[in-house]
Design an enzyme around this catalytic site. Structure first.
Site, PDB file in Angstrom:
ATOM      1  N   HIS A 160      23.098 -23.171 -16.861  1.00 26.62           N
ATOM      2  CA  HIS A 160      22.176 -24.340 -17.966  1.00 26.62           C
ATOM      3  C   HIS A 160      21.103 -23.701 -18.927  1.00 26.62           C
ATOM      4  CE1 HIS A 160      23.577 -27.718 -15.997  1.00 26.62           C
ATOM      5  NE2 HIS A 160      23.083 -27.620 -14.991  1.00 26.62           N
ATOM      6  N   ASP A 197      30.416 -26.250 -10.129  1.00 32.06           N
ATOM      7  CA  ASP A 197      29.585 -27.273  -9.789  1.00 32.06           C
ATOM      8  C   ASP A 197      29.178 -28.423 -10.421  1.00 32.06           C
ATOM      9  OD1 ASP A 197      26.110 -26.338  -9.988  1.00 32.06           O
ATOM     10  OD2 ASP A 197      26.335 -27.650 -11.237  1.00 32.06           O
ATOM     11  N   HIS A 199      27.643 -30.230 -11.833  1.00 30.45           N
ATOM     12  CA  HIS A 199      27.034 -30.847 -13.268  1.00 30.45           C
ATOM     13  C   HIS A 199      27.655 -30.005 -14.483  1.00 30.45           C
ATOM     14  CE1 HIS A 199      23.149 -31.164 -10.518  1.00 30.45           C
ATOM     15  NE2 HIS A 199      23.566 -32.261 -12.124  1.00 30.45           N
ATOM     16  N   ASP A 285      26.956 -28.268  -5.530  1.00 29.77           N
ATOM     17  CA  ASP A 285      26.291 -29.471  -5.152  1.00 29.77           C
ATOM     18  C   ASP A 285      27.572 -31.133  -5.826  1.00 29.77           C
ATOM     19  OD1 ASP A 285      26.279 -28.387  -7.736  1.00 29.77           O
ATOM     20  OD2 ASP A 285      24.814 -28.803  -8.330  1.00 29.77           O
TER      21      ASP A 285
HETATM   22 ZN   LIG Z   1      24.115 -28.151 -10.375  1.00 30.85          ZN
END
Ligand SMILES: [Zn+2]
Length: 347
Positions: A160, A197, A199, A285
């Site tokens: 990120h 991931d 996200h 995650d």
């Molecule tokens: Zn993540």
């Protein structure tokens, strides 16, 4: 005086032996160990009590590995002191941001920037620089054939991080920086980042969006944090158009949906792009036990996904996989998920 060429000095038997040596070298490459790149400084990136992205994550992982027979076969490596990560960080991050992070850590500030999602501590600077260093060391180990493939167990995570700011627990774009390093240092023409991931890796996407030499592929829960960046319509821009592929997955879609994405979308893109190196943004995650993610994957799927990526690499005649840890906030996801991933890298 007669000049004897080296070739004339080589009896045929020696040339035949060279063939045998070459074959033996190939075999040795296949038998090379999986590298595990780690540094205890990653435990010193303090994020405060109760924060999900905690040093505990790596303690779970390293303690669990010690109980597994596979840990004896890992090539343990620390980030190479001979490689300075800073110029490579500066290739993708603004100098003002780099200096602001260094100063904030030195001054004992608790947050980087104005968002509460990127806590820091005095040692976060060293941890973040060495996390990038670990990813670069992993690239070197694989490309120099000391390792068959590699897993860098790093904190802070990276996908990120924006060119000019910290974001979502991430300080520097570990995977994107490693991809650029592989391109420049090792002359690899095409690098693919595969991000599983839960996200979307919005920072990685920003850093590679215009680049046709680095393909960014991501599966992620959608809609979800960090927002609309992970929409399927976002496919790159300019020269990089067509070199970003987002596969949004519905909450609760489980192993089946991601396996289908890897067997269809990823497989098609991979065979067209033909990368010389894969960097996995390996978050855990999306695991069913994770307190943040909601995709509901089982531990075993991390082995399945790894096997698909290895098989695709083998079609291209190599096994160049560098996996870099991203998220993962449950003990079970971090221990069982990583173990399944490592086992599949080592088989
Ligand atoms: Zn993540």
């Amino acid at each position: 005086m007669a000049i004897v060429t080296p070739l004339r000095l080589f009896p045929l038997a020696a040339l035949a032996a060279m063939g045998t040596i070459a074959a033996a070298m190939d075999a040795r490459e296949n038998a090379a160990p999986t590298a595990f790149v780690y540094d205890p400084v990653f435990l010193e990136h303090g994020t405060g009590p109760g924060f999900p992205e905690s040093p505990e994550r790596l303690r779970w992982l390293t303690a669990h590995l010690e109980t597994l027979p596979l840990s004896e076969r890992l090539l343990r490596m620390a980030p190479d002191e001979g490689v300075n990560p800073l110029p490579w960080i500066a290739a993708l991050h603004d100098p003002d941001y780099i200096e602001a992070l260094r100063a904030a850590c030195r001054n004992g500030e608790r947050l980087m920037g104005d968002s509460p999602d990127s806590p820091i501590s005095p040692r976060s600077w060293d941890a973040a620089v060495r996390a990038v260093g670990a990813a670069l060391t992993a690239v070197d180990a694989v490309m120099d054939r000391r390792a068959r493939n590699a897993f860098a167990a790093v904190r802070p995570p990276g996908h990120h991080a924006m060119p000019d700011s910290a974001k979502g627990f991430c300080l520097f774009g570990n995977a994107a920086i490693a991809a650029r390093y592989a391109r420049v240092k090792h002359g690899i023409e095409r690098v693919m980042i595969i991000d599983w991931d839960v996200h979307h890796g919005d920072g990685t996407q920003v850093m590679t969006y215009e680049d046709p030499t680095i393909f960014y592929f991501s599966t992620h829960q959608y809609p979800f944090y960090p927002g609309p960046s992970g929409a399927a319509k976002n496919t790159g821009t300019g020269q990089g158009e067509g070199f970003t592929l987002n596969v949004p997955l519905a909450e609760g879609s489980g192993d089946k949906a991601v396996l289908a994405a890897f067997r269809t979308e990823l497989t098609d893109a991979f065979r067209k792009f033909r990368p010389g190196l894969v960097i996995i943004s390996a978050g855990f995650d999306a695991h069913e036990a994770d307190p943040l993610g909601g995709l509901g994957w089982t531990s075993g799927v991390y082995g399945e996904l790894t096997r698909i990526v290895r098989e695709l690499c083998r079609e291209q005649g190599h096994e160049h996989i560098v996996s870099v840890l991203e998220g993962g906030y449950s003990k079970r996801g971090m221990t069982e998920g990583v173990a399944a991933h490592l086992e599949a890298l080592m088989k």
